[in-house]
Design a protein around this motif. Structure first.
Motif, PDB file in Angstrom:
ATOM      1  N   ILE A 154      23.482  58.287 -40.675  1.00 15.43           N
ATOM      2  CA  ILE A 154      24.638  57.540 -41.138  1.00 15.43           C
ATOM      3  C   ILE A 154      25.571  58.522 -41.834  1.00 15.43           C
ATOM      4  O   ILE A 154      25.184  59.164 -42.805  1.00 15.43           O
ATOM      5  N   ASN A 155      26.798  58.653 -41.289  1.00 13.13           N
ATOM      6  CA  ASN A 155      27.766  59.600 -41.842  1.00 13.13           C
ATOM      7  C   ASN A 155      27.176  60.999 -41.958  1.00 13.13           C
ATOM      8  O   ASN A 155      27.396  61.719 -42.936  1.00 13.13           O
ATOM      9  N   GLY A 156      26.393  61.374 -40.935  1.00 14.09           N
ATOM     10  CA  GLY A 156      25.840  62.715 -40.894  1.00 14.09           C
ATOM     11  C   GLY A 156      24.575  62.914 -41.701  1.00 14.09           C
ATOM     12  O   GLY A 156      24.011  64.012 -41.722  1.00 14.09           O
ATOM     13  N   HIS A 157      24.089  61.858 -42.359  1.00 11.94           N
ATOM     14  CA  HIS A 157      22.891  61.969 -43.188  1.00 11.94           C
ATOM     15  C   HIS A 157      21.763  61.129 -42.591  1.00 11.94           C
ATOM     16  O   HIS A 157      21.957  59.946 -42.277  1.00 11.94           O
ATOM     17  N   PHE A 158      20.597  61.741 -42.436  1.00 13.42           N
ATOM     18  CA  PHE A 158      19.451  61.046 -41.862  1.00 13.42           C
ATOM     19  C   PHE A 158      19.040  59.884 -42.763  1.00 13.42           C
ATOM     20  O   PHE A 158      19.006  59.996 -43.986  1.00 13.42           O
ATOM     21  N   ASP A 159      18.715  58.756 -42.137  1.00 15.07           N
ATOM     22  CA  ASP A 159      18.397  57.528 -42.865  1.00 15.07           C
ATOM     23  C   ASP A 159      16.935  57.524 -43.326  1.00 15.07           C
ATOM     24  O   ASP A 159      16.088  56.811 -42.799  1.00 15.07           O
ATOM     25  N   HIS A 160      16.642  58.331 -44.353  1.00 12.88           N
ATOM     26  CA  HIS A 160      15.276  58.434 -44.865  1.00 12.88           C
ATOM     27  C   HIS A 160      14.779  57.113 -45.446  1.00 12.88           C
ATOM     28  O   HIS A 160      13.572  56.843 -45.447  1.00 12.88           O
ATOM     29  N   GLU A 161      15.693  56.289 -45.931  1.00 10.81           N
ATOM     30  CA  GLU A 161      15.289  55.042 -46.576  1.00 10.81           C
ATOM     31  C   GLU A 161      14.617  54.086 -45.604  1.00 10.81           C
ATOM     32  O   GLU A 161      13.673  53.369 -45.967  1.00 10.81           O
TER      33      GLU A 161
ATOM     34  N   SER B 141      20.107  51.265 -22.966  1.00 12.03           N
ATOM     35  CA  SER B 141      21.422  51.514 -22.361  1.00 12.03           C
ATOM     36  C   SER B 141      22.077  50.248 -21.839  1.00 12.03           C
ATOM     37  O   SER B 141      23.282  50.230 -21.595  1.00 12.03           O
ATOM     38  N   GLU B 142      21.286  49.170 -21.654  1.00 13.96           N
ATOM     39  CA  GLU B 142      21.838  47.909 -21.172  1.00 13.96           C
ATOM     40  C   GLU B 142      22.164  46.948 -22.306  1.00 13.96           C
ATOM     41  O   GLU B 142      22.528  45.797 -22.072  1.00 13.96           O
ATOM     42  N   GLY B 143      22.014  47.406 -23.538  1.00 15.35           N
ATOM     43  CA  GLY B 143      22.345  46.574 -24.682  1.00 15.35           C
ATOM     44  C   GLY B 143      21.225  45.652 -25.132  1.00 15.35           C
ATOM     45  O   GLY B 143      21.433  44.807 -26.002  1.00 15.35           O
ATOM     46  N   LYS B 144      20.027  45.803 -24.562  1.00 21.83           N
ATOM     47  CA  LYS B 144      18.891  44.979 -24.968  1.00 21.83           C
ATOM     48  C   LYS B 144      18.257  45.551 -26.232  1.00 21.83           C
ATOM     49  O   LYS B 144      18.014  46.744 -26.330  1.00 21.83           O
ATOM     50  N   ARG B 145      18.016  44.674 -27.180  1.00 22.40           N
ATOM     51  CA  ARG B 145      17.396  45.094 -28.427  1.00 22.40           C
ATOM     52  C   ARG B 145      15.881  44.943 -28.331  1.00 22.40           C
ATOM     53  O   ARG B 145      15.380  44.012 -27.724  1.00 22.40           O
ATOM     54  N   PHE B 146      15.167  45.886 -28.909  1.00 23.81           N
ATOM     55  CA  PHE B 146      13.714  45.822 -28.923  1.00 23.81           C
ATOM     56  C   PHE B 146      13.213  46.518 -30.186  1.00 23.81           C
ATOM     57  O   PHE B 146      13.935  47.280 -30.826  1.00 23.81           O
ATOM     58  N   MET B 147      11.979  46.214 -30.540  1.00 24.46           N
ATOM     59  CA  MET B 147      11.408  46.760 -31.753  1.00 24.46           C
ATOM     60  C   MET B 147      10.564  47.986 -31.429  1.00 24.46           C
ATOM     61  O   MET B 147       9.990  48.090 -30.342  1.00 24.46           O
ATOM     62  N   ALA B 148      10.481  48.895 -32.374  1.00 19.00           N
ATOM     63  CA  ALA B 148       9.653  50.088 -32.221  1.00 19.00           C
ATOM     64  C   ALA B 148       9.085  50.465 -33.582  1.00 19.00           C
ATOM     65  O   ALA B 148       9.669  50.144 -34.621  1.00 19.00           O
ATOM     66  N   ARG B 149       7.940  51.133 -33.560  1.00 22.83           N
ATOM     67  CA  ARG B 149       7.321  51.603 -34.794  1.00 22.83           C
ATOM     68  C   ARG B 149       7.451  53.111 -34.858  1.00 22.83           C
ATOM     69  O   ARG B 149       7.209  53.817 -33.877  1.00 22.83           O
ATOM     70  N   VAL B 150       7.863  53.617 -36.012  1.00 20.64           N
ATOM     71  CA  VAL B 150       8.009  55.056 -36.208  1.00 20.64           C
ATOM     72  C   VAL B 150       6.622  55.677 -36.403  1.00 20.64           C
ATOM     73  O   VAL B 150       5.875  55.282 -37.298  1.00 20.64           O
ATOM     74  N   ILE B 151       6.280  56.623 -35.532  1.00 19.74           N
ATOM     75  CA  ILE B 151       4.983  57.289 -35.616  1.00 19.74           C
ATOM     76  C   ILE B 151       5.071  58.583 -36.407  1.00 19.74           C
ATOM     77  O   ILE B 151       4.211  58.878 -37.242  1.00 19.74           O
ATOM     78  N   LYS B 152       6.127  59.362 -36.142  1.00 17.65           N
ATOM     79  CA  LYS B 152       6.234  60.666 -36.795  1.00 17.65           C
ATOM     80  C   LYS B 152       7.706  61.037 -36.940  1.00 17.65           C
ATOM     81  O   LYS B 152       8.504  60.794 -36.035  1.00 17.65           O
ATOM     82  N   VAL B 153       8.049  61.602 -38.077  1.00 13.25           N
ATOM     83  CA  VAL B 153       9.404  62.096 -38.325  1.00 13.25           C
ATOM     84  C   VAL B 153       9.322  63.611 -38.465  1.00 13.25           C
ATOM     85  O   VAL B 153       8.630  64.128 -39.356  1.00 13.25           O
ATOM     86  N   GLU B 154      10.022  64.334 -37.581  1.00 12.61           N
ATOM     87  CA  GLU B 154      10.003  65.797 -37.591  1.00 12.61           C
ATOM     88  C   GLU B 154      11.424  66.327 -37.569  1.00 12.61           C
ATOM     89  O   GLU B 154      12.381  65.578 -37.332  1.00 12.61           O
ATOM     90  N   GLU B 155      11.566  67.599 -37.779  1.00  9.86           N
ATOM     91  CA  GLU B 155      12.892  68.208 -37.801  1.00  9.86           C
ATOM     92  C   GLU B 155      13.568  68.162 -36.440  1.00  9.86           C
ATOM     93  O   GLU B 155      14.794  68.104 -36.345  1.00  9.86           O
ATOM     94  N   ASP B 156      12.769  68.170 -35.359  1.00 17.95           N
ATOM     95  CA  ASP B 156      13.361  68.192 -34.022  1.00 17.95           C
ATOM     96  C   ASP B 156      13.378  66.823 -33.357  1.00 17.95           C
ATOM     97  O   ASP B 156      13.696  66.706 -32.174  1.00 17.95           O
ATOM     98  N   GLY B 157      13.054  65.772 -34.097  1.00 20.37           N
ATOM     99  CA  GLY B 157      13.135  64.442 -33.518  1.00 20.37           C
ATOM    100  C   GLY B 157      12.221  63.435 -34.194  1.00 20.37           C
ATOM    101  O   GLY B 157      11.440  63.772 -35.093  1.00 20.37           O
ATOM    102  N   VAL B 158      12.344  62.184 -33.763  1.00 18.94           N
ATOM    103  CA  VAL B 158      11.547  61.092 -34.315  1.00 18.94           C
ATOM    104  C   VAL B 158      10.749  60.469 -33.161  1.00 18.94           C
ATOM    105  O   VAL B 158      11.309  60.090 -32.138  1.00 18.94           O
ATOM    106  N   THR B 159       9.438  60.383 -33.333  1.00 12.82           N
ATOM    107  CA  THR B 159       8.583  59.780 -32.323  1.00 12.82           C
ATOM    108  C   THR B 159       8.396  58.306 -32.649  1.00 12.82           C
ATOM    109  O   THR B 159       8.013  57.952 -33.769  1.00 12.82           O
ATOM    110  N   VAL B 160       8.717  57.445 -31.671  1.00 11.84           N
ATOM    111  CA  VAL B 160       8.604  55.998 -31.861  1.00 11.84           C
ATOM    112  C   VAL B 160       7.654  55.426 -30.816  1.00 11.84           C
ATOM    113  O   VAL B 160       7.471  55.993 -29.737  1.00 11.84           O
ATOM    114  N   ASP B 161       7.056  54.308 -31.153  1.00 12.19           N
ATOM    115  CA  ASP B 161       6.122  53.617 -30.267  1.00 12.19           C
ATOM    116  C   ASP B 161       6.694  52.243 -29.958  1.00 12.19           C
ATOM    117  O   ASP B 161       6.872  51.422 -30.854  1.00 12.19           O
TER     118      ASP B 161
END
Length: 206
Positions: A90-97, A110-130
């Protein structure tokens, strides 16, 4: 009841997972004065759950065991995705909260469908979601009672259509703060992140 569509159904229930050792674990239950409500035929709940309750009269008790294939499916490793940290900024700052290990978040494909995911790992090169449903791979036991089963009014049907078209939560319950029980997506294109509670009811949609 011969006509099993457009029925307004209200139930109280307890949901358990059945463990391999024969024990059961309570994972959710309806709250006093806040039953689970659906209109049949709208795909608002697990198919087998709706099939089991749609023909029951008010006052009937039910007990239903669902294998993973009839509930939220088997757990799939390909449901895990590593996405860019940028979509959680958000505004260039990662949403740690809101983005941390174990957090349940709302994503959009990409089709605008919303779905839920669980965050597995937060790393400097990306976020792994399930994107597997939290109850994927689980055998479920529903125990409950039918409070109401009647023809839905035109107003109730229109209200539900409005919700399902994106104007609200289409899960049929008042407290939408869980995840999306009835809608499991495998799109893998986690290109958008919504900073809101999402259209929840992980625990409401069966």
């Amino acid at each position: 009841m011969d006509n099993k569509t457009n029925k307004f159904i209200s139930v109280n229930y307890q949901l358990y997972t059945l463990e391999a050792d024969g024990s059961k674990q309570l994972v959710e239950e309806t709250k006093e004065g806040n039953p689970f409500q659906i209109i049949s035929g709208f795909g608002m709940s697990i198919d087998k759950f709706e099939e089991a309750i749609v023909g029951l009269e008010a006052g009937s008790d039910f007990e239903l065991t669902l294998q993973p294939a009839d509930a939220f499916g088997e757990y799939e490793e390909e449901g895990k995705h590593k996405v860019s940290r940028d979509i959680f900024s958000i505004n260039g700052h990662f949403d740690h909260e809101n983005i941390f290990e174990g957090a349940v978040i709302t994503l959009m494909d990409s089709e605008g469908k919303r779905f839920m995911a669980r965050v597995i790992k937060v790393e400097e090169d990306g976020v792994t979601v399930d994107t597997n449903h939290p109850l994927a791979g689980s055998t479920l036991l529903f125990k409950g009672s039918v409070l109401e089963n009647r023809e839905a009014t035109n107003e109730e049907i229109q209200h539900m259509i409005n919700h399902m078209s994106g104007e609200g939560c289409g899960c049929g319950c008042d407290d939408c703060d869980g995840d999306c029980g009835g809608h499991h997506h495998h799109d893998g294109d986690c290109g958008h992140h919504h900073h809101d509670d999402g259209c929840g009811c992980v625990h409401c949609h069966h």
